[in-house]
Design an enzyme around this catalytic site. Structure first.
Site, short mmCIF file in Angstrom:
data_model
loop_
_atom_site.label_atom_id
_atom_site.label_comp_id
_atom_site.label_asym_id
_atom_site.label_seq_id
_atom_site.Cartn_x
_atom_site.Cartn_y
_atom_site.Cartn_z
N ARG A 44 0.75 -1.23 0.04
CA ARG A 44 -0.06 0.13 -0.11
C ARG A 44 0.71 1.19 -0.13
O ARG A 44 0.33 2.39 0.17
CB ARG A 44 -0.85 -0.05 1.13
CG ARG A 44 -1.98 -1.14 1.02
CD ARG A 44 -3.20 -0.68 2.06
NE ARG A 44 -4.08 -2.10 1.99
CZ ARG A 44 -4.19 -3.13 2.44
NH1 ARG A 44 -3.11 -3.31 3.33
NH2 ARG A 44 -5.09 -3.93 2.24
N LYS A 77 3.86 11.16 -11.55
CA LYS A 77 2.99 10.14 -12.19
C LYS A 77 3.75 8.95 -12.41
O LYS A 77 4.93 8.98 -13.12
CB LYS A 77 2.78 11.06 -13.70
CG LYS A 77 1.67 11.87 -13.51
CD LYS A 77 1.50 12.83 -14.69
CE LYS A 77 0.85 12.20 -15.93
NZ LYS A 77 0.48 13.23 -16.93
N GLU A 113 10.88 16.90 -24.97
CA GLU A 113 10.26 17.27 -23.82
C GLU A 113 10.94 18.80 -23.32
O GLU A 113 10.07 19.35 -22.69
CB GLU A 113 10.58 16.37 -22.78
CG GLU A 113 9.64 15.12 -22.94
CD GLU A 113 8.14 14.96 -22.78
OE1 GLU A 113 7.46 16.20 -22.61
OE2 GLU A 113 7.56 13.83 -23.09
N LYS A 115 7.91 22.55 -14.64
CA LYS A 115 7.00 21.45 -14.20
C LYS A 115 6.88 21.55 -12.81
O LYS A 115 5.49 21.19 -12.39
CB LYS A 115 7.64 19.94 -14.53
CG LYS A 115 6.69 18.94 -14.16
CD LYS A 115 7.35 17.49 -15.05
CE LYS A 115 6.14 16.69 -14.84
NZ LYS A 115 6.51 15.43 -15.39
N GLU A 151 -3.76 16.71 -12.22
CA GLU A 151 -3.97 16.54 -13.51
C GLU A 151 -5.31 17.06 -13.82
O GLU A 151 -6.14 16.54 -14.66
CB GLU A 151 -3.56 15.72 -14.33
CG GLU A 151 -3.27 16.01 -15.74
CD GLU A 151 -2.45 15.09 -16.84
OE1 GLU A 151 -3.34 14.24 -17.68
OE2 GLU A 151 -1.56 14.63 -16.75
N ARG A 177 -2.27 21.18 -15.32
CA ARG A 177 -1.08 20.11 -15.61
C ARG A 177 -1.24 19.57 -16.82
O ARG A 177 -0.37 19.01 -17.52
CB ARG A 177 -1.01 19.07 -14.59
CG ARG A 177 -0.07 18.06 -14.49
CD ARG A 177 0.33 17.29 -13.32
NE ARG A 177 1.21 16.40 -13.39
CZ ARG A 177 1.99 15.59 -12.66
NH1 ARG A 177 1.39 15.86 -11.32
NH2 ARG A 177 2.91 14.69 -12.94
N ASN A 220 1.00 17.76 -21.60
CA ASN A 220 0.59 16.66 -22.59
C ASN A 220 0.66 17.26 -23.99
O ASN A 220 0.15 16.65 -24.87
CB ASN A 220 -0.66 16.12 -21.97
CG ASN A 220 -0.47 15.02 -20.84
OD1 ASN A 220 0.24 14.32 -20.90
ND2 ASN A 220 -1.42 15.40 -20.00
N HIS A 253 1.20 15.03 -26.82
CA HIS A 253 1.31 13.60 -26.38
C HIS A 253 -0.11 12.87 -26.77
O HIS A 253 -0.17 11.60 -26.84
CB HIS A 253 1.22 13.54 -24.89
CG HIS A 253 2.41 13.74 -24.44
ND1 HIS A 253 3.14 14.87 -24.40
CD2 HIS A 253 3.25 13.10 -23.31
CE1 HIS A 253 4.42 14.92 -23.73
NE2 HIS A 253 4.34 13.55 -23.25
N HIS A 271 0.98 9.66 -28.57
CA HIS A 271 0.71 8.02 -27.95
C HIS A 271 -0.14 7.35 -29.00
O HIS A 271 0.27 6.20 -29.13
CB HIS A 271 -0.14 8.45 -26.69
CG HIS A 271 0.71 8.91 -25.44
ND1 HIS A 271 -0.11 9.22 -24.43
CD2 HIS A 271 1.89 9.00 -25.20
CE1 HIS A 271 0.80 9.62 -23.45
NE2 HIS A 271 2.08 9.34 -24.01
N HIS A 317 9.81 7.63 -27.30
CA HIS A 317 8.66 8.27 -26.75
C HIS A 317 8.86 9.90 -27.23
O HIS A 317 7.97 10.55 -27.67
CB HIS A 317 8.46 7.98 -25.44
CG HIS A 317 7.51 9.07 -24.56
ND1 HIS A 317 6.27 9.06 -24.93
CD2 HIS A 317 7.64 10.13 -23.72
CE1 HIS A 317 5.50 10.10 -24.31
NE2 HIS A 317 6.53 10.50 -23.56
#
Length: 369
Positions: free
Chosen positions: A122, A144, A186, A228, A238, A242, A246, A249, A253, A267
């Site tokens: 956990r 993330k 990036e 960031k 997000e 935030r 992306n 992206h 993606h 990527h």
């Protein structure tokens, strides 16, 4: 010659330390977070072979024993199978909830180790030591963590903040040029989405960053992390601003999904092409000027990155298949597409309920079938 950037998240705040020679300091910097003098280090075979001995020695100098968990390099490791293997190894090491996991590698290792730390018993603490430019400026900061599935990238994960990030710029000396360029995608993203002055600086100094000139590299990484950190502190989960991170992206993606998340398209290369597509789509929709779109594309291309579909291995693409992937994107809501689009260089915004038919027509015009 190092910089410290705070990520202001209250009791979960942490520092991102950026500079050369940080691996040698890793032991003394990590030791204060430990309840006992041991850590599990998740790394890939390439990074561990190059730098594992240096990290182990640094930890040992601080009286800390490192137990390595070495995984295969590549995006395919960010899977349910890869996650199960890491969790099983953590259990075999009998780590408890007071122990710390160290992610030592690029974005794949950071995502995988961070997600494992988030769910192991956990949740246990973890430290990020990113070894690629992309990981240093993006994935190691902000908490993330995720794995990929057959239906898309990063669809299973958790927000789990690290306790510390050590971005050792010396690690980039062994980074292949292609990976360096992928990380630069990036970096330029931060200028394109919200800092026109930084974008202009990159237009003039991007070649120095790619050549790993120390001063230029430190400035580029530090400014990226500052932006960031500011955004994450404002919008950790997000829910708003935030999402701007992306930029590129949603298109990227989809391209990654079609090319199989492998060496054919890294990527960062997908994000580069995605950013150029996002600016051209914005211009096509009358949201930004054609001049700004052309300038953005030129800056991305100057770094040796793809900007058009026919520059991506695997082309030609099928527009409807790409749009279907976009429908699985985490930002999609109620079956409608969400994109990060641009009003100008340095002025991106979240566009919700984008018409899928308009995207399909645009992709066809871009060369998709």
């Amino acid at each position: 010659m190092s910089r410290q950037v705070p990520v202001g998240l209250g009791e979960r705040a942490y520092e991102v330390v950026i500079g050369p020679g940080l691996i040698a300091e890793a032991g003394r910097r990590i030791a204060p977070f430990l309840s006992r003098q041991r850590v599990a280090v998740v790394s890939d075979a390439t990074v561990w072979g190059l730098h594992g001995a240096a990290l182990t020695a640094s930890l040992a100098a601080a009286g800390v024993t490192a137990s390595p968990i070495v995984v295969p390099p590549g995006e395919q490791t960010k899977s349910f199978e890869g996650l199960a293997e890491v969790i099983d190894r953590l259990l075999a090491l009998e780590l408890d909830r007071g122990d710390v996991v160290v992610a030592f590698g690029g974005g794949v290792v950071g995502d995988l180790a961070g997600f494992a730390a988030a769910i192991y018993k956990r949740g246990v603490d973890f430290v990020q030591i990113p070894t690629t430019l992309l990981a240093q400026v993006d994935s190691s900061v902000g908490g993330k963590t995720a794995i990929d599935t057959a239906r898309g990238k990063n669809l299973v994960g958790a927000f789990h903040q690290p306790r510390l990030v050590l971005a050792d710029l010396d690690m980039l000396a062994t980074l292949p040029d292609r990976e360096m360029r992928a990380g630069y995608a990036e970096v330029i993203k931060y200028g394109l989405l919200g800092d026109f002055a930084f974008f202009e600086w990159l237009e003039a100094n991007g070649d120095k960053v790619l050549a790993r000139e120390p001063g230029a590299l430190l400035h580029a990484v530090a400014r990226s992390v500052e932006m960031k950190a500011e955004i994450v502190a404002e919008d950790e989960k997000e829910q708003g601003r935030r999402a701007l991170l992306n930029l590129g992206h949603t298109f990227g993606h989809a391209l990654e999904s079609e090319t199989g998340y492998g060496e054919a398209l890294l990527h960062g290369e997908a994000v580069a092409a995605g950013q150029a597509l996002a600016f051209r789509f914005s211009a096509a929709q009358g949201l930004c000027s054609a001049q700004d779109s052309t300038r953005a594309e030129a800056a991305i291309a100057a770094a040796g990155l793809p900007t058009r579909l026919d520059q991506v291995t695997g082309a030609p693409f099928v527009a409807e298949r790409l749009v279907r992937h976009m429908g699985q994107d985490k930002k999609a809501e109620a079956g409608r597409l969400t994109f990060i689009l641009a009003r100008a260089l340095g002025d991106a915004f979240v566009a919700k309920q984008v018409d899928a038919a308009a995207v399909t027509d645009f992709l066809i015009a871009e060369g998709a079938s």
